[in-house]
Design an enzyme around this catalytic site. Sequence first.
Site, PDB file in Angstrom:
ATOM      1  N   CYS A 118       1.227  -1.403  -0.195  1.00  0.00           N
ATOM      2  CA  CYS A 118       0.118   0.277   0.603  1.00  0.00           C
ATOM      3  C   CYS A 118       0.770   1.407   0.221  1.00  0.00           C
ATOM      4  O   CYS A 118       2.288   1.082  -0.672  1.00  0.00           O
ATOM      5  CB  CYS A 118      -0.998  -0.212   1.108  1.00  0.00           C
ATOM      6  SG  CYS A 118      -0.259   0.032   3.197  1.00  0.00           S
ATOM      7  N   ARG A 119       0.785   2.223   0.593  1.00  0.00           N
ATOM      8  CA  ARG A 119       1.783   3.787   0.717  1.00  0.00           C
ATOM      9  C   ARG A 119       2.701   3.856   2.090  1.00  0.00           C
ATOM     10  O   ARG A 119       3.302   3.872   1.171  1.00  0.00           O
ATOM     11  CB  ARG A 119       0.498   4.921   0.855  1.00  0.00           C
ATOM     12  CG  ARG A 119       1.649   5.891   1.068  1.00  0.00           C
ATOM     13  CD  ARG A 119       0.380   7.255   1.093  1.00  0.00           C
ATOM     14  NE  ARG A 119      -0.042   7.214   2.738  1.00  0.00           N
ATOM     15  CZ  ARG A 119      -1.243   7.453   2.717  1.00  0.00           C
ATOM     16  NH1 ARG A 119      -2.694   8.084   2.184  1.00  0.00           N
ATOM     17  NH2 ARG A 119      -1.557   7.452   4.330  1.00  0.00           N
TER      18      ARG A 119
END
Length: 111
Positions: free
Chosen positions: A63-64
Amino acid sequence: PADAHEQRQAGTAAIVDVREPIEWATGGVAQGAALIALQDPNIFAKFEALTGNDKTAPLALICRSGARSGYIAAQLAERGYTNVYSVRGGMNGHGVSPGWRKAGLPVSAVQ
């Protein structure tokens, strides 16, 4: 991140980006990643389709920064998946982990 990249290149693990579609479109994704958004109401069916319902299939979630991928990794483990991990630092890095981009790993654009 480098381990996930090497495993994807060797065909021994799938990378799955669980961010939002807008994040995929604006920042790109780890090269070769499957795209399954955390908020997708069919998320677990999509993981079953990706793995052929093989709960031992190696999955590297990204993800981020690592928070969302860690969350979904735990959810998959609760559903019996045994070879799932979160890519440390995600795409952008977090804490001491530089993340995918700062490690200089390949990123692909998403249309």
